[in-house]
Motif scaffolding. Sequence first.
Motif, PDB file in Angstrom:
ATOM      1  N   MET A   1     -15.193   1.756   1.298  1.00 11.70           N
ATOM      2  CA  MET A   1     -13.753   1.521   1.420  1.00 11.70           C
ATOM      3  C   MET A   1     -13.037   2.136   0.214  1.00 11.70           C
ATOM      4  SD  MET A   1     -13.449  -0.030   4.258  1.00 11.70           S
ATOM      5  CE  MET A   1     -11.818  -0.751   4.212  1.00 11.70           C
ATOM      6  N   PRO A   2     -11.774   2.438   0.355  1.00 11.24           N
ATOM      7  CA  PRO A   2     -11.054   3.067  -0.742  1.00 11.24           C
ATOM      8  C   PRO A   2     -10.929   2.157  -1.942  1.00 11.24           C
ATOM      9  CG  PRO A   2      -9.547   2.420   0.997  1.00 11.24           C
ATOM     10  CD  PRO A   2     -10.920   2.189   1.510  1.00 11.24           C
ATOM     11  N   SER A   3     -10.775   2.770  -3.065  1.00 15.04           N
ATOM     12  CA  SER A   3     -10.591   2.013  -4.297  1.00 15.04           C
ATOM     13  C   SER A   3      -9.435   2.609  -5.062  1.00 15.04           C
ATOM     14  CB  SER A   3     -11.882   2.062  -5.132  1.00 15.04           C
ATOM     15  OG  SER A   3     -12.205   3.405  -5.428  1.00 15.04           O
ATOM     16  N   GLY A   4      -9.051   1.923  -6.150  1.00 11.11           N
ATOM     17  CA  GLY A   4      -7.955   2.428  -6.950  1.00 11.11           C
ATOM     18  C   GLY A   4      -6.711   1.606  -6.759  1.00 11.11           C
ATOM     19  N   PRO A   5      -5.631   1.938  -7.482  1.00  8.74           N
ATOM     20  CA  PRO A   5      -4.394   1.166  -7.381  1.00  8.74           C
ATOM     21  C   PRO A   5      -3.856   1.145  -5.963  1.00  8.74           C
ATOM     22  CG  PRO A   5      -4.320   2.728  -9.220  1.00  8.74           C
ATOM     23  CD  PRO A   5      -5.540   3.047  -8.435  1.00  8.74           C
ATOM     24  N   ALA A   6      -3.412  -0.025  -5.553  1.00 12.80           N
ATOM     25  CA  ALA A   6      -2.942  -0.183  -4.179  1.00 12.80           C
ATOM     26  C   ALA A   6      -1.681   0.607  -3.916  1.00 12.80           C
ATOM     27  CB  ALA A   6      -2.724  -1.663  -3.876  1.00 12.80           C
ATOM     28  N   ASP A   7      -0.883   0.923  -5.002  1.00 11.03           N
ATOM     29  CA  ASP A   7       0.383   1.607  -4.775  1.00 11.03           C
ATOM     30  C   ASP A   7       0.292   3.102  -5.016  1.00 11.03           C
ATOM     31  OD1 ASP A   7      -0.002   1.485  -7.463  1.00 11.03           O
ATOM     32  OD2 ASP A   7       2.046   0.866  -7.961  1.00 11.03           O
ATOM     33  N   ARG A   8      -0.913   3.647  -5.171  1.00 18.29           N
ATOM     34  CA  ARG A   8      -1.031   5.078  -5.418  1.00 18.29           C
ATOM     35  C   ARG A   8      -0.693   5.852  -4.144  1.00 18.29           C
ATOM     36  NH1 ARG A   8      -6.090   7.125  -3.574  1.00 18.29           N
ATOM     37  NH2 ARG A   8      -7.474   5.461  -2.833  1.00 18.29           N
ATOM     38  N   THR A   9      -0.117   7.039  -4.304  1.00 23.42           N
ATOM     39  CA  THR A   9       0.212   7.878  -3.158  1.00 23.42           C
ATOM     40  C   THR A   9      -1.073   8.496  -2.632  1.00 23.42           C
ATOM     41  OG1 THR A   9       2.431   8.350  -3.969  1.00 23.42           O
ATOM     42  CG2 THR A   9       1.502   9.873  -2.362  1.00 23.42           C
ATOM     43  N   LEU A  10      -1.362   8.199  -1.393  1.00 23.45           N
ATOM     44  CA  LEU A  10      -2.585   8.695  -0.765  1.00 23.45           C
ATOM     45  C   LEU A  10      -2.339  10.016  -0.061  1.00 23.45           C
ATOM     46  CD1 LEU A  10      -5.539   7.867  -0.093  1.00 23.45           C
ATOM     47  CD2 LEU A  10      -4.635   6.769   1.963  1.00 23.45           C
ATOM     48  N   HIS A  36       5.458  10.190   2.980  1.00 24.11           N
ATOM     49  CA  HIS A  36       4.321   9.884   2.117  1.00 24.11           C
ATOM     50  C   HIS A  36       3.706   8.574   2.589  1.00 24.11           C
ATOM     51  CE1 HIS A  36       7.541   7.492   0.245  1.00 24.11           C
ATOM     52  NE2 HIS A  36       6.571   6.669  -0.113  1.00 24.11           N
ATOM     53  N   LEU A  37       2.471   8.367   2.164  1.00 21.29           N
ATOM     54  CA  LEU A  37       1.748   7.153   2.544  1.00 21.29           C
ATOM     55  C   LEU A  37       0.943   6.678   1.351  1.00 21.29           C
ATOM     56  CD1 LEU A  37       0.760   5.163   4.777  1.00 21.29           C
ATOM     57  CD2 LEU A  37      -1.081   6.790   5.241  1.00 21.29           C
ATOM     58  N   ARG A  38       1.067   5.391   1.040  1.00 23.25           N
ATOM     59  CA  ARG A  38       0.331   4.809  -0.075  1.00 23.25           C
ATOM     60  C   ARG A  38      -0.923   4.104   0.414  1.00 23.25           C
ATOM     61  NH1 ARG A  38       5.781   4.030  -1.582  1.00 23.25           N
ATOM     62  NH2 ARG A  38       5.890   2.084  -0.393  1.00 23.25           N
ATOM     63  N   ALA A  39      -1.877   3.913  -0.482  1.00 23.40           N
ATOM     64  CA  ALA A  39      -3.068   3.132  -0.156  1.00 23.40           C
ATOM     65  C   ALA A  39      -2.648   1.711   0.199  1.00 23.40           C
ATOM     66  CB  ALA A  39      -4.030   3.132  -1.343  1.00 23.40           C
ATOM     67  N   GLY A  40      -3.287   1.136   1.210  1.00 24.09           N
ATOM     68  CA  GLY A  40      -2.959  -0.222   1.619  1.00 24.09           C
ATOM     69  C   GLY A  40      -1.659  -0.348   2.379  1.00 24.09           C
ATOM     70  N   GLU A  41      -1.162   0.759   2.914  1.00 26.54           N
ATOM     71  CA  GLU A  41       0.120   0.772   3.616  1.00 26.54           C
ATOM     72  C   GLU A  41      -0.067   1.380   4.999  1.00 26.54           C
ATOM     73  OE1 GLU A  41       4.564   2.237   2.401  1.00 26.54           O
ATOM     74  OE2 GLU A  41       2.988   3.760   2.315  1.00 26.54           O
ATOM     75  N   CYS A  42       0.791   0.971   5.944  1.00 26.46           N
ATOM     76  CA  CYS A  42       0.817   1.582   7.270  1.00 26.46           C
ATOM     77  C   CYS A  42       2.162   2.242   7.485  1.00 26.46           C
ATOM     78  CB  CYS A  42       0.561   0.551   8.367  1.00 26.46           C
ATOM     79  SG  CYS A  42       0.744   1.235  10.043  1.00 26.46           S
ATOM     80  N   LEU A  43       2.121   3.544   7.752  1.00 31.82           N
ATOM     81  CA  LEU A  43       3.303   4.279   8.181  1.00 31.82           C
ATOM     82  C   LEU A  43       3.136   4.578   9.657  1.00 31.82           C
ATOM     83  CD1 LEU A  43       5.933   5.947   7.729  1.00 31.82           C
ATOM     84  CD2 LEU A  43       4.435   7.902   7.234  1.00 31.82           C
ATOM     85  N   ALA A  44       4.071   4.163  10.478  1.00 30.92           N
ATOM     86  CA  ALA A  44       4.045   4.448  11.908  1.00 30.92           C
ATOM     87  C   ALA A  44       4.969   5.608  12.204  1.00 30.92           C
ATOM     88  CB  ALA A  44       4.466   3.223  12.705  1.00 30.92           C
ATOM     89  N   VAL A  45       4.454   6.608  12.879  1.00 32.56           N
ATOM     90  CA  VAL A  45       5.259   7.741  13.343  1.00 32.56           C
ATOM     91  C   VAL A  45       5.477   7.539  14.835  1.00 32.56           C
ATOM     92  CG1 VAL A  45       5.445  10.238  13.534  1.00 32.56           C
ATOM     93  CG2 VAL A  45       4.269   9.226  11.572  1.00 32.56           C
ATOM     94  N   LEU A 206      -8.049  -3.664   7.875  1.00 35.73           N
ATOM     95  CA  LEU A 206      -8.393  -2.452   7.128  1.00 35.73           C
ATOM     96  C   LEU A 206      -7.308  -2.128   6.109  1.00 35.73           C
ATOM     97  CD1 LEU A 206      -9.682  -0.288  10.113  1.00 35.73           C
ATOM     98  CD2 LEU A 206     -11.072  -1.388   8.354  1.00 35.73           C
ATOM     99  N   LYS A 207      -6.063  -2.272   6.518  1.00 34.15           N
ATOM    100  CA  LYS A 207      -4.940  -2.020   5.609  1.00 34.15           C
ATOM    101  C   LYS A 207      -4.975  -2.989   4.428  1.00 34.15           C
ATOM    102  CE  LYS A 207      -0.791  -3.459   6.513  1.00 34.15           C
ATOM    103  NZ  LYS A 207       0.630  -3.701   6.880  1.00 34.15           N
ATOM    104  N   ALA A 208      -5.253  -4.265   4.711  1.00 38.45           N
ATOM    105  CA  ALA A 208      -5.310  -5.265   3.646  1.00 38.45           C
ATOM    106  C   ALA A 208      -6.433  -4.980   2.664  1.00 38.45           C
ATOM    107  CB  ALA A 208      -5.489  -6.663   4.248  1.00 38.45           C
ATOM    108  N   ASP A 209      -7.487  -4.307   3.136  1.00 39.48           N
ATOM    109  CA  ASP A 209      -8.605  -3.944   2.268  1.00 39.48           C
ATOM    110  C   ASP A 209      -8.342  -2.681   1.460  1.00 39.48           C
ATOM    111  OD1 ASP A 209     -10.066  -6.121   3.075  1.00 39.48           O
ATOM    112  OD2 ASP A 209     -11.239  -5.036   4.570  1.00 39.48           O
TER     113      ASP A 209
END
Length: 537
Positions: A1-10, A36-45, A206-209
């Motif tokens: 699973m991804p790691s790092g700051p939750a607010d980083r730009t993915l 843009h999309l950050r880690a731990g975030e959902c962007l819906a298109v 998954l987003k919460a993780d």
Amino acid sequence: MPSGPADRTLLDVRDLSVTFGTADRTVRAVRGVSFHLRAGECLAVVGESGSGKSVTARALVGLAGPRARTSAAVLRLGDTDLTTLSEGDWRRLRGREVGLVLQAALVALDPLRRVGQEVAEPLRVHRTVPPDRIEARVRELLGSVGVPEPGLRAAQRPGQLSGGLRQRALIASALAAGPGLLIADEPTTALDVTVQAQILDLLATLKADGMGVLLISHDLAVVARLADRIAVMRRGRIVEQGPAAEVLGTPRHPYTRTLLDAVPGGRRRTAPTASADGAVVMRGRDLVKRFQRPAGQGAFTAVDGVSFTLRAGETLGVVGESGSGKTTLARMALGFTAPDQGSVELDGAPWSTLDERHRRALRVRVQTVYQDPLSSFDPRHTVRRLLGHALRAAGEPGGRAGRERVEELLCQVGLDPALGIRRPAELSGGQLQRVAIARALATRPRIVVCDEPVSALDVSVAAQVLGLLNELQAQFGMSYLFISHHLGVIREVSDRVLVMKDGRVVESGAVDTVFDNPRHPYTRALLAAAPRLDGTG
């Protein structure tokens, strides 16, 4: 699973354009898209078919197509500049850094391979676990996405799994190599509301993780449950973008408001409804239908003691999940499937017990509109010829009178008669469904059986088709037996409703009574699972 700051730009996308071109024609499918999309975030298109949302998603993994020309001021995944990648680089990135989940799981999964082999493929390609750990890791992945009995399911082929389990297996495959970004392209379209809710819950976990989720959808009610932010696309451009609560609550762009207005369930039918003492045009009595399971595994009961009445000018909705028996019930109503017990009557006379020779003369009274009209049309024939065949089958004249009647039918369903020279593949989904309705009208039927007629359509196109059915019913007094797994659609079109589960009717009554005060736990569960624009459900 991804790691790092939750607010980083993915993911950072600026001024993305995708063009398809030949010597004769150029199509700009995506025009200057930025997000843009950050880690731990959902962007819906969000957008309708042809808006460019799926092309955008595929461009992010280098799969826009061999004739596509892609450009961007910035196209970056983490520290990787995606504009500089070779095909070998893309192959290493797909699965390992980005997971992709497509809408049609049965198509996306190889029907000849076992599910476990599909999930194991990214593990072998990216060598994320030792070979002797792959089988155990496959079971872990299937279990982590909520697949019951993962060892058994891993040994099965996709065709042996339900739609929800196939979609979960596809998600397990996308997650196998531990990507930080998941692109989910219409992952819940055409799924039952409860299965849809389970898939959305899984994506939320998954987003919460810490995973970033890019969700592609045409349904604002679905994305309301998961999205942190929403980007609305139309004709290749983003016309509105912002926090989900703002886009859904106070939309700025007229197109966004159009999408919101089209969400099924917000409108009520305006056609005059049938009275309780209206003439009964079709009646089913204690219907039972059994089918044999493959490989000598015995029989199962698809419909178990179902009775119904359909009155003149009325819409009777039938709602339930896949496997509930609703389509088998529709086929018995149409006279395509003979009941093992019970009977169906048409206008008070025998229908299901007739032999086909005698039933054929009565078929003009009962017509159908299917979910996928393209598969029910001969692709070689023009619209004019398809409708002409239907008219001749109903005993109507050909020649000039027939051509005028074809034009009349096209006008009745809101199509330009000039479309009569086109073939099915040259029409949009909404146009195809209107032609299917015109074909049903050709025989001037008393009853139309609608089997999931809008489940594959964009919400705004679906709203147009539902409105058309409503207008035609008011004009011609037809009765509809309307089959759907979508509760919002059923509420919008129906006078009365049957709720089916495991072949039985568990609840029935006036549609508002059943939806506002459900008595059966299963009905309450369906209603609780249905997505709503406030993000609940």
